[in-house]
Each structure stands twice: as C-alpha cells, then as structure tokens.
Design a protein around this motif. Structure first.
Motif, PDB file in Angstrom:
ATOM      1  N   SER A  59      -5.565  11.112   4.399  1.00  0.00           N
ATOM      2  CA  SER A  59      -6.781  11.926   4.321  1.00  0.00           C
ATOM      3  C   SER A  59      -8.023  11.060   4.415  1.00  0.00           C
ATOM      4  N   ALA A  60      -7.985   9.891   3.771  1.00  0.00           N
ATOM      5  CA  ALA A  60      -9.126   8.978   3.832  1.00  0.00           C
ATOM      6  C   ALA A  60      -9.364   8.485   5.257  1.00  0.00           C
ATOM      7  N   ARG A  61      -8.285   8.205   5.973  1.00  0.00           N
ATOM      8  CA  ARG A  61      -8.418   7.760   7.366  1.00  0.00           C
ATOM      9  C   ARG A  61      -9.026   8.860   8.232  1.00  0.00           C
ATOM     10  N   GLU A  62      -8.581  10.080   8.000  1.00  0.00           N
ATOM     11  CA  GLU A  62      -9.083  11.194   8.809  1.00  0.00           C
ATOM     12  C   GLU A  62     -10.553  11.466   8.549  1.00  0.00           C
ATOM     13  N   ASN A  63     -11.036  11.154   7.337  1.00  0.00           N
ATOM     14  CA  ASN A  63     -12.440  11.384   6.987  1.00  0.00           C
ATOM     15  C   ASN A  63     -13.304  10.147   7.181  1.00  0.00           C
ATOM     16  N   PHE A  64     -12.758   9.151   7.824  1.00  0.00           N
ATOM     17  CA  PHE A  64     -13.462   7.877   7.974  1.00  0.00           C
ATOM     18  C   PHE A  64     -14.808   8.037   8.666  1.00  0.00           C
ATOM     19  N   SER A  65     -14.869   8.886   9.675  1.00  0.00           N
ATOM     20  CA  SER A  65     -16.107   9.029  10.450  1.00  0.00           C
ATOM     21  C   SER A  65     -17.214   9.707   9.660  1.00  0.00           C
ATOM     22  N   ARG A  66     -16.854  10.355   8.546  1.00  0.00           N
ATOM     23  CA  ARG A  66     -17.857  11.088   7.764  1.00  0.00           C
ATOM     24  C   ARG A  66     -18.241  10.400   6.463  1.00  0.00           C
ATOM     25  N   LYS A  67     -17.580   9.254   6.144  1.00  0.00           N
ATOM     26  CA  LYS A  67     -17.876   8.563   4.901  1.00  0.00           C
ATOM     27  C   LYS A  67     -18.005   7.071   5.148  1.00  0.00           C
ATOM     28  N   PRO A  68     -18.834   6.385   4.364  1.00  0.00           N
ATOM     29  CA  PRO A  68     -18.882   4.922   4.476  1.00  0.00           C
ATOM     30  C   PRO A  68     -17.611   4.308   3.926  1.00  0.00           C
ATOM     31  N   LEU A  69     -17.288   3.099   4.379  1.00  0.00           N
ATOM     32  CA  LEU A  69     -16.054   2.430   3.981  1.00  0.00           C
ATOM     33  C   LEU A  69     -15.941   2.287   2.469  1.00  0.00           C
ATOM     34  N   SER A  70     -17.041   2.001   1.791  1.00  0.00           N
ATOM     35  CA  SER A  70     -16.989   1.772   0.343  1.00  0.00           C
ATOM     36  C   SER A  70     -16.522   3.006  -0.415  1.00  0.00           C
ATOM     37  N   LEU A  71     -16.796   4.202   0.129  1.00  0.00           N
ATOM     38  CA  LEU A  71     -16.378   5.425  -0.547  1.00  0.00           C
ATOM     39  C   LEU A  71     -14.968   5.835  -0.155  1.00  0.00           C
ATOM     40  N   ILE A  72     -14.514   5.396   1.020  1.00  0.00           N
ATOM     41  CA  ILE A  72     -13.185   5.772   1.479  1.00  0.00           C
ATOM     42  C   ILE A  72     -12.121   4.884   0.882  1.00  0.00           C
ATOM     43  N   ALA A  73     -12.391   3.616   0.771  1.00  0.00           N
ATOM     44  CA  ALA A  73     -11.372   2.667   0.331  1.00  0.00           C
ATOM     45  C   ALA A  73     -11.006   2.837  -1.129  1.00  0.00           C
ATOM     46  N   GLU A  74     -11.929   3.381  -1.943  1.00  0.00           N
ATOM     47  CA  GLU A  74     -11.693   3.432  -3.376  1.00  0.00           C
ATOM     48  C   GLU A  74     -10.780   4.570  -3.845  1.00  0.00           C
ATOM     49  N   PRO A  75     -10.874   5.813  -3.287  1.00  0.00           N
ATOM     50  CA  PRO A  75     -10.021   6.879  -3.816  1.00  0.00           C
ATOM     51  C   PRO A  75      -8.540   6.584  -3.817  1.00  0.00           C
ATOM     52  N   PRO A  76      -7.938   6.031  -2.739  1.00  0.00           N
ATOM     53  CA  PRO A  76      -6.504   5.733  -2.819  1.00  0.00           C
ATOM     54  C   PRO A  76      -6.171   4.777  -3.947  1.00  0.00           C
ATOM     55  N   LEU A  77      -7.042   3.794  -4.177  1.00  0.00           N
ATOM     56  CA  LEU A  77      -6.797   2.830  -5.245  1.00  0.00           C
ATOM     57  C   LEU A  77      -6.864   3.511  -6.596  1.00  0.00           C
ATOM     58  N   ARG A  78      -7.906   4.315  -6.803  1.00  0.00           N
ATOM     59  CA  ARG A  78      -8.044   4.985  -8.099  1.00  0.00           C
ATOM     60  C   ARG A  78      -6.840   5.879  -8.361  1.00  0.00           C
ATOM     61  N   PHE A  79      -6.389   6.604  -7.330  1.00  0.00           N
ATOM     62  CA  PHE A  79      -5.215   7.460  -7.493  1.00  0.00           C
ATOM     63  C   PHE A  79      -3.984   6.632  -7.827  1.00  0.00           C
ATOM     64  N   GLU A  80      -3.826   5.527  -7.106  1.00  0.00           N
ATOM     65  CA  GLU A  80      -2.643   4.699  -7.310  1.00  0.00           C
ATOM     66  C   GLU A  80      -2.643   4.073  -8.694  1.00  0.00           C
ATOM     67  N   LEU A  81      -3.802   3.651  -9.176  1.00  0.00           N
ATOM     68  CA  LEU A  81      -3.877   3.052 -10.505  1.00  0.00           C
ATOM     69  C   LEU A  81      -3.464   4.072 -11.558  1.00  0.00           C
ATOM     70  N   ARG A  82      -3.917   5.295 -11.408  1.00  0.00           N
ATOM     71  CA  ARG A  82      -3.520   6.338 -12.357  1.00  0.00           C
ATOM     72  C   ARG A  82      -2.012   6.574 -12.293  1.00  0.00           C
ATOM     73  N   THR A  83      -1.452   6.581 -11.087  1.00  0.00           N
ATOM     74  CA  THR A  83      -0.024   6.814 -10.921  1.00  0.00           C
ATOM     75  C   THR A  83       0.789   5.754 -11.634  1.00  0.00           C
ATOM     76  N   PHE A  84       0.458   4.478 -11.378  1.00  0.00           N
ATOM     77  CA  PHE A  84       1.221   3.413 -12.005  1.00  0.00           C
ATOM     78  C   PHE A  84       0.966   3.354 -13.505  1.00  0.00           C
ATOM     79  N   ALA A  85      -0.220   3.692 -13.936  1.00  0.00           N
ATOM     80  CA  ALA A  85      -0.512   3.674 -15.374  1.00  0.00           C
ATOM     81  C   ALA A  85       0.386   4.668 -16.102  1.00  0.00           C
ATOM     82  N   PHE A  86       0.569   5.870 -15.505  1.00  0.00           N
ATOM     83  CA  PHE A  86       1.426   6.865 -16.138  1.00  0.00           C
ATOM     84  C   PHE A  86       2.890   6.458 -16.077  1.00  0.00           C
ATOM     85  N   ASN A  87       3.294   5.814 -14.973  1.00  0.00           N
ATOM     86  CA  ASN A  87       4.705   5.426 -14.823  1.00  0.00           C
ATOM     87  C   ASN A  87       5.097   4.331 -15.814  1.00  0.00           C
ATOM     88  N   PHE A  88       4.160   3.426 -16.121  1.00  0.00           N
ATOM     89  CA  PHE A  88       4.501   2.304 -16.980  1.00  0.00           C
ATOM     90  C   PHE A  88       3.957   2.463 -18.387  1.00  0.00           C
TER      91      PHE A  88
END
Length: 257
Positions: A228-257
C-alpha cells in the motif's frame, strides 16, 4: 529395468512450485507434471504444467492447467509488488539503529534500579536473620517473612536477567523482514523457483490460490502495508511512506515477544 525406473522418477519428480498454491475452485492442492513433445524431425520439447490435483471427492474440478513459465511470470510480478525500495530499507535500518540504542539505554537504567532493589532485599534478609538469631521473632513469623522477601528478590532478579538478555528482542526480526523485503525484486528477476517459492510463502503463507490460470492471494499484514505504501508513493513524501510499515512491524513483534 533400472534405467527405465530412473527415467520414470525424473519425469514424475515434484515440480518446484508444488505445495505453494491451492485451487481457487475446489480448494485442493496444485500439482505439477512434465510433458515431453517429440517432433518428427527428432527435436524434443519439455514443458512443465501446473494444475489442480483434482482430489476432491465431492466436487469435480474443471480448472485448466497453466504452463510453468506463465505462472512464474505472475508470481514474479507479485514479488515485485511487495518489494521494499532500497532507499526505504536504508532509512528503516537507520531508524532501527536509533531505536536499538534507546532500548539498550533504557534497559541499562532499568537494570540499575532493579539491582538496587535486589540489594535492598538482601539487606532486609540479613537484618531479618539477625533478629531471628537474637530470638526477637517467632520462627513461624521469621519463615513467612523470609519466604516473602526471597520471592520478591527472585522476581527482581528474573527481570534483570530478562532485560540483559533481550533489551531489544523485536529489533532483529524486524531487520530480517526488511532484508527479505528489499531483495524481492532481485529474486523476481532470477530463474530460481525454490527461492521464489520461499519468498512467496513468507509473504502469503498458505493464502495463494490459482483460478482460471491466474494466481492471487492475501498477503500478511506487514507486506500488505508495504505494498500500500508503494502504491501511494506518488502522493506522499518518502519520510511519511517509509515509517508506517516500520511502526506496524514494531507493534507486531512487540506483541509476539
């Protein structure tokens, strides 16, 4: 007989993409087979086809087969859609380094506080023993207080051990995910079908299906976020696109461990 048996094994050997997809009509597994076409001029052509195993006892499946090359092209395109751009990976790695330093620093501060608590419990145990030796306290009372102090001290020591062992346990799996995602486009360009199969299983698990000669599936959440971030790349700056996957992933691993 031995030679004939060996030729038979070669022709019926499972294809690399077997076990990756399910039939979109009946839900059975997709299997593969080799077909050899011999021309009158002596030329031989080898084709690999994938199709439903048709093992359902309740439903007659009429799904057509698909050539391995065509299926490979579709699966490679799916890999590319879920690949992480290299510049995003660089930024995310830098963010992880910062998060790891913060986690280690916070863990160090917490360990110091917990060690002070552990020392307090040790001093209290020593004083309690002195009081008991001086016969200023009943044995039953002494044993009950001692058990309570020992239990609290053990709990604190376990927290210290856990913090020292895994101050940032979620960071390394996140790094591995970024590495995997950042090389998907390279894997897609190769003829290495086993590697493509492994990568697709990491993205889709067992959610890939084949119907009417078309492969499709639902990716796991973190890969879906990345696409989804890749598909919205043309409408958002890189700094805003690169962070959501990381934030989601951090939450995922935090809950798993």
């Amino acid at each position: 007989m031995r030679g004939k048996s060996q030729r038979l094994n070669i022709q019926t050997d499972p294809r690399p993409l077997c076990g990756l997809l399910k039939c979109g009509s009946c839900g059975m597994g997709i299997t593969g087979e080799i077909k050899i076409k011999r021309q009158k001029n002596g030329n031989t052509h080898r084709y690999v086809y994938y199709h439903c195993s048709k093992k359902s006892k309740t439903q007659k499946c009429l799904e057509p087969c698909i050539q391995e090359k065509e299926l490979d092209n579709q699966l490679s395109a799916m890999l590319v859609k879920h690949a992480m751009p290299k510049e995003w990976a660089i930024k995310l790695f830098a963010m992880l380094d910062t998060e790891e330093n913060k986690a280690n620093q916070s863990a160090g501060e917490a360990v110091l506080e917990l060690r002070e608590k552990s020392e307090d419990f040790s001093r209290n145990l020593a004083r309690l023993t002195d009081v008991y030796v001086a016969q200023d306290i009943e044995r039953s009372d002494y044993l009950e207080r001692r058990r309570s102090l020992m239990s609290e001290k053990k709990s604190v020591e376990e927290q210290i051990s856990r913090l020292l062992r895994t101050p940032s346990l979620w960071i390394e799996p996140t790094r591995e995910w970024i590495k995997d995602a950042s090389i998907l486009d390279e894997i897609a360009k190769t003829n290495d079908l086993p590697s493509k199969k492994l990568s697709l299983q990491k993205i889709f698990g067992s959610n890939l299906t084949l119907k009417k000669r078309e492969a499709f599936g639902n990716a796991f959440s973190h890969y879906a976020e990345l696409r989804s971030a890749r598909e919205n790349f043309s409408r958002k700056p890189l700094s805003l696109i690169a962070e959501p996957p990381l934030r989601f992933e951090l939450r995922t691993f935090a809950f798993n461990f």
